[in-house]
Design an enzyme around this catalytic site. Sequence first.
Site, PDB file in Angstrom:
ATOM      1  N   CYS A 263       0.890  -1.181   0.000  1.00  0.00           N
ATOM      2  CA  CYS A 263       0.000   0.000   0.000  1.00  0.00           C
ATOM      3  C   CYS A 263       0.913   1.211   0.000  1.00  0.00           C
ATOM      4  O   CYS A 263       1.242   1.768   1.052  1.00  0.00           O
ATOM      5  CB  CYS A 263      -0.877  -0.003   1.252  1.00  0.00           C
ATOM      6  SG  CYS A 263      -1.939  -1.426   1.365  1.00  0.00           S
ATOM      7  N   ALA A 264       1.349   1.626  -1.169  1.00  0.00           N
ATOM      8  CA  ALA A 264       2.534   2.478  -1.234  1.00  0.00           C
ATOM      9  C   ALA A 264       2.268   3.976  -1.283  1.00  0.00           C
ATOM     10  O   ALA A 264       3.098   4.764  -0.841  1.00  0.00           O
ATOM     11  CB  ALA A 264       3.364   2.080  -2.453  1.00  0.00           C
ATOM     12  N   ALA A 265       1.137   4.407  -1.868  1.00  0.00           N
ATOM     13  CA  ALA A 265       0.939   5.846  -2.100  1.00  0.00           C
ATOM     14  C   ALA A 265       0.757   6.607  -0.783  1.00  0.00           C
ATOM     15  O   ALA A 265       0.139   6.071   0.138  1.00  0.00           O
ATOM     16  CB  ALA A 265      -0.288   6.057  -2.984  1.00  0.00           C
ATOM     17  N   GLY A 268       6.003   7.724   0.455  1.00  0.00           N
ATOM     18  CA  GLY A 268       7.010   8.165   1.425  1.00  0.00           C
ATOM     19  C   GLY A 268       7.904   7.022   1.886  1.00  0.00           C
ATOM     20  O   GLY A 268       9.141   7.117   1.834  1.00  0.00           O
ATOM     21  N   LYS A 269       7.272   5.924   2.288  1.00  0.00           N
ATOM     22  CA  LYS A 269       8.091   4.807   2.787  1.00  0.00           C
ATOM     23  C   LYS A 269       8.766   4.097   1.626  1.00  0.00           C
ATOM     24  O   LYS A 269       9.892   3.627   1.749  1.00  0.00           O
ATOM     25  CB  LYS A 269       7.224   3.851   3.619  1.00  0.00           C
ATOM     26  CG  LYS A 269       6.663   4.519   4.866  1.00  0.00           C
ATOM     27  CD  LYS A 269       5.862   3.592   5.745  1.00  0.00           C
ATOM     28  CE  LYS A 269       5.179   4.350   6.860  1.00  0.00           C
ATOM     29  NZ  LYS A 269       3.987   5.101   6.417  1.00  0.00           N
ATOM     30  N   ASP A 287      -0.550   0.241  -5.357  1.00  0.00           N
ATOM     31  CA  ASP A 287      -1.649   0.965  -4.731  1.00  0.00           C
ATOM     32  C   ASP A 287      -2.883   0.743  -5.589  1.00  0.00           C
ATOM     33  O   ASP A 287      -2.779   0.560  -6.797  1.00  0.00           O
ATOM     34  CB  ASP A 287      -1.346   2.459  -4.594  1.00  0.00           C
ATOM     35  CG  ASP A 287      -2.156   3.093  -3.469  1.00  0.00           C
ATOM     36  OD1 ASP A 287      -1.623   3.264  -2.359  1.00  0.00           O
ATOM     37  OD2 ASP A 287      -3.344   3.396  -3.703  1.00  0.00           O
ATOM     38  N   ASP A 314      -4.919  -4.088  -6.646  1.00  0.00           N
ATOM     39  CA  ASP A 314      -5.522  -4.339  -5.333  1.00  0.00           C
ATOM     40  C   ASP A 314      -4.664  -5.417  -4.662  1.00  0.00           C
ATOM     41  O   ASP A 314      -4.686  -6.576  -5.076  1.00  0.00           O
ATOM     42  CB  ASP A 314      -6.967  -4.818  -5.535  1.00  0.00           C
ATOM     43  CG  ASP A 314      -7.623  -5.205  -4.223  1.00  0.00           C
ATOM     44  OD1 ASP A 314      -6.910  -5.365  -3.207  1.00  0.00           O
ATOM     45  OD2 ASP A 314      -8.858  -5.353  -4.214  1.00  0.00           O
ATOM     46  N   ASP A 362       1.631  -1.421   5.011  1.00  0.00           N
ATOM     47  CA  ASP A 362       1.245  -0.177   5.703  1.00  0.00           C
ATOM     48  C   ASP A 362      -0.185   0.130   5.217  1.00  0.00           C
ATOM     49  O   ASP A 362      -0.395   1.027   4.409  1.00  0.00           O
ATOM     50  CB  ASP A 362       2.231   0.931   5.284  1.00  0.00           C
ATOM     51  CG  ASP A 362       2.008   2.251   6.014  1.00  0.00           C
ATOM     52  OD1 ASP A 362       1.692   2.223   7.206  1.00  0.00           O
ATOM     53  OD2 ASP A 362       2.146   3.310   5.370  1.00  0.00           O
ATOM     54  N   CYS A 412      -0.924   4.050  11.416  1.00  0.00           N
ATOM     55  CA  CYS A 412      -0.840   5.347  12.097  1.00  0.00           C
ATOM     56  C   CYS A 412      -2.087   5.537  12.961  1.00  0.00           C
ATOM     57  O   CYS A 412      -2.765   6.542  12.871  1.00  0.00           O
ATOM     58  CB  CYS A 412      -0.659   6.494  11.114  1.00  0.00           C
ATOM     59  SG  CYS A 412      -1.981   6.621   9.905  1.00  0.00           S
TER      60      CYS A 412
END
Length: 489
Positions: A263-265, A268-269, A287, A314, A362, A412
Amino acid sequence: MNGLDNFSTSRSTPINKMSNEATLVTLDDFELKFPANVDECFNAAYGVEHWSRIKKALARPPGYTSVRVNTLVTDQKALVAKLNEALKPFNSRLEAAGRPAITALPHESLSDVVLVPSASRVNFPIQETLARKKIIVDRLCGEAVLRGSDIFARGVMCASSALNCDDEVAIFVDLDHSATRGSDAELHAGRKILIAQGKAQMSRSEMFRAMKGLAIAVTVRLCDDAPPLNGVLLGELYMQNTPSSVVAHVLNPQPGDTILDMCAAPGGKTSHIATLMQNKGTLVACDRSRRKVLEMKSYFESMGLSIISPIKLDSTHSVLPKQDNVISVQEIIAAAVKAQTNEKLLPIAGFCAETFDKILLDPPCSALGLRPRLLHACDMNELEQYCSMQRNFLWAAVFLLKPGGILVYSTCTVNPNENEKMVAHALKEYPLELVPHTPVLGERGLTNQGLSADQAALVQRFDPSSDIDTMGFFCAKFIKTKSIRDVEA
Ligand SMILES: C[S@@+](CC[C@H](N)C(=O)[O-])C[C@H]1O[C@@H](n2cnc3c(N)ncnc32)[C@H](O)[C@@H]1O
């Protein structure tokens, strides 16, 4: 019923003088409000007093801004010097107002993070401020003000009737979305919080006619003042809170690894992982949102991060059906590059089981760790939907990871169901074990949420109410102990 019952307050005497006094508190008295069943769940996990401290902390911004250094183009020492140069105009304004200047500092434990403290807040007399003309802004604008922003015309919901340019104003946030744009702030009867003082840069009529332009210059906030860093030293730094910068280090990516960021967008990571890999190896960034993947693609290209393959996929449906020949990640990417026609993104439908060395998960989460937040409209049913989605992501992650591979899971949020309980679920359902990780800057996990004391000591929980003063965040690192096929057999 006193309208203040709608808030949890630490002060028993409500501030007064306004006709709608019972619906008004200052940021100092305010703690974030949740539905009763959410409070009940979180009280049980944290204890009533601790959960109350967390709710207060969530309504305030952290006392510093954290930026990650792009170590492919600069280093921490050089960036500290450049940031201190860039802070000069902000410091001049502070000094002109008799306030101490601020200095960017290297993070003590993370060699690629720089901390920029906010300027210490200036207290102002509440009663005098309440006698001023008033501006009411919506929740999003109010949160931006607390992060250091001024107020633009579009953010103003209500203003006092005779407001002129250069008038000193009291700034409130409408907590109920009850304000009608253009109405008289003096007549607004809904719940609101006093957050700052400011000076009008437009008259009332201009504010509501204009769709853009600076409406209110914020002069004093009821919190520390963050310096404006948007657009500063582009390409050399990435605005990333400290816990998020910890995650890529915990994954410990090495040059040559084959890594998946599920889940990249906005990336940042992912960009941090590629940097730690020294831009050598294979990094797939998935993403579900095509728009976000296209934005990430441009960002990675602008940074020269050529090892990243951004894919619209997905991730919960990214495991290809079992086949006789296992096709490697590199072969799948090479075939997609060949098959790519005019389409901007690689046509990839998924990957074979057990083909990634390391995976970062993430996932979308309830985000109950973001600061400052003045309103959260979640109930337990919505929170459970996040958990259900996260369980699906975990299933796919375990299939895609090689035996002996590393999975890092992060959120988060301060919701224990998405954190400690999700880790307990993963340990129960899959051939995963927790492994020690570095760096550890957060606290151990909660021990009343399905983890043993030993297991809780192996996860990392960032508590927004603790001295470290960051967002709420959670991180766990697993090793896959055996093949999923051995488990299935
Ligand atoms: C918490 S954000 C990720 C933040 C990112 N890791 C970073 O540090 O910049 C979660 C992301 O998951 C994406 N997402 C939601 N459902 C997804 C799915 N089924 N598959 C892949 N990505 C998904 C969202 O579009 C969102 O960008």
